[in-house]
Design an enzyme around this catalytic site. Structure first.
Site, PDB file in Angstrom:
ATOM      1  N   GLY A   1      -3.940   0.141  -3.859  1.00  0.00           N
ATOM      2  CA  GLY A   1      -2.910  -1.026  -4.211  1.00  0.00           C
ATOM      3  C   GLY A   1      -2.729  -1.204  -5.634  1.00  0.00           C
ATOM      4  N   ALA A   2      -3.601  -0.663  -6.542  1.00  0.00           N
ATOM      5  CA  ALA A   2      -3.784  -1.124  -8.038  1.00  0.00           C
ATOM      6  C   ALA A   2      -2.497  -0.709  -8.675  1.00  0.00           C
ATOM      7  CB  ALA A   2      -4.799  -0.388  -8.417  1.00  0.00           C
ATOM      8  N   GLY A   3      -1.904   0.688  -8.304  1.00  0.00           N
ATOM      9  CA  GLY A   3      -0.548   1.033  -8.913  1.00  0.00           C
ATOM     10  C   GLY A   3       0.500   0.086  -8.427  1.00  0.00           C
ATOM     11  N   ASP A   4       0.739  -0.544  -7.104  1.00  0.00           N
ATOM     12  CA  ASP A   4       1.527  -1.442  -6.743  1.00  0.00           C
ATOM     13  C   ASP A   4       1.394  -2.655  -7.445  1.00  0.00           C
ATOM     14  OD1 ASP A   4       2.633   0.561  -4.890  1.00  0.00           O
ATOM     15  OD2 ASP A   4       1.144  -0.266  -3.407  1.00  0.00           O
TER      16      ASP A   4
END
Length: 166
Positions: free
Chosen positions: A70-73
């Site tokens: 979820g880091a990219g999101d």
């Protein structure tokens, strides 16, 4: 606007990414195909923003990564909430992405999780700077499996790569 990680950018363009310059060239290739801006997530090497306004690089060091899920999101959300262009948006993307990797699982960061003071933006990034984790198209997991010495890229980037644990 597209927001690939390094492995996705390498696959989309068919280019190996060893340096920030390689990332910038691959991002320009996506721009030539219609993307207005490319926000490339480079893991520990930060993010590179390539748009009509130019090339920006930023980092937000994280002492201990708990989860990259979820880091990219989170980074994309931070970019968009700050206007979706320019150094302020890149700084927000970095702060959100760094906060996300400090959290367990795919938890999204809250405002109190952000550390904007840790973010560093470079308006003229050193394009010859080597990535700590290069990305090679067609090599699954190349972001964690291929290691590059500071002297340059491997002699044969198409050779076999041994996977390693992350």
């Amino acid at each position: 606007m597209v927001a690939p990680n390094a492995a996705e950018l390498a696959e989309a363009t068919g280019r190996p990414l060893y340096t920030l310059g390689d990332v910038a060239a691959a991002a320009q290739q996506l721009r030539s195909r219609g993307a207005g801006a490319v926000l490339a997530s480079l893991g520990a090497d930060g993010q590179l923003l390539v748009s009509a306004e130019g090339i920006l690089h930023g980092t937000a060091p994280v002492a201990a990564v708990r989860s990259t899920a979820g880091a990219g999101d989170a980074a994309l959300a931070g970019f968009l909430v700050a206007g979706g262009c320019g150094p302020q948006a890149l700084a927000s993307a970095l702060a959100h992405g760094a906060a996300a990797v400090r959290l367990p699982g795919s938890a999204m960061p809250a405002p109190e999780d952000l550390r904007p003071e840790a973010v560093r933006i470079t308006l003229r990034p050193p394009l010859d700077r080597y990535l700590s984790e290069p990305a090679v198209p067609g090599v699954p997991g190349s972001r964690s499996a291929v290691q590059v010495e500071s002297a340059g890229p491997p002699a044969d980037p198409t050779g076999p790569v041994e996977p390693t644990a992350v």
